[in-house]
Design an enzyme around this catalytic site. Structure first.
Site, mmCIF file in Angstrom:
data_model
loop_
_atom_site.group_PDB
_atom_site.id
_atom_site.type_symbol
_atom_site.label_atom_id
_atom_site.label_comp_id
_atom_site.label_asym_id
_atom_site.label_seq_id
_atom_site.Cartn_x
_atom_site.Cartn_y
_atom_site.Cartn_z
ATOM 1 N N THR A 1 -63.992 43.597 22.396
ATOM 2 C CA THR A 1 -64.796 43.299 23.581
ATOM 3 C C THR A 1 -64.341 42.034 24.307
ATOM 4 O O THR A 1 -64.898 41.669 25.336
ATOM 5 C CB THR A 1 -66.280 43.155 23.214
ATOM 6 O OG1 THR A 1 -66.413 42.122 22.243
ATOM 7 C CG2 THR A 1 -66.847 44.459 22.686
ATOM 8 N N CYS A 2 -63.308 41.380 23.801
ATOM 9 C CA CYS A 2 -62.811 40.126 24.385
ATOM 10 C C CYS A 2 -61.725 40.433 25.421
ATOM 11 O O CYS A 2 -60.693 41.023 25.092
ATOM 12 C CB CYS A 2 -62.256 39.246 23.265
ATOM 13 S SG CYS A 2 -61.388 37.781 23.824
#
Length: 108
Positions: free
Chosen positions: A8-9
């Site tokens: 999710t980064c």
């Protein structure tokens, strides 16, 4: 070459995309989904020390002072997203983050 990241980064995704172009054999480890063992966190903390913990993260800010005062490796095992990312390791060398210096090192 291995990259320890978080899917999710955004920075991790950029790093993975760029690294795959130069290093097609890249192994991606998601610190949340795949996890790292206490032994692995201990090894990485032994090399990187406090730099391994991202004290600017939302996870860190969400912990109370008593928890933050705990042993760093135990904190990382309990809250793997505290690890600064991406962590790139290749041929015994380790880097943290995706700065211009890190990009130049791994992308040539």
């Amino acid at each position: 070459m291995q990259i320890i990241s978080l899917k999710t980064c955004d920075t991790c995704r950029k790093a993975i995309k760029a690294l795959r172009e130069v290093h097609p054999d890249l192994t991606v480890v998601d610190v949340r989904a795949d996890g790292l063992s206490a032994v692995e966190f201990e090894r990485l903390f032994g090399v990187l020390g406090d730099a391994l913990i991202n004290k600017k993260s939302a996870t860190w800010r969400g912990l109370d002072e008593d928890v933050r005062a705990g042993a760093p490796v135990e904190l990382l095992v309990a809250h793997p997203t505290l690890m600064k990312r991406p962590l790139i390791e290749h041929d015994g060398e380790i880097t943290l983050g995706w700065t211009k210096d890190v990009q130049a090192k791994w992308l040539g």
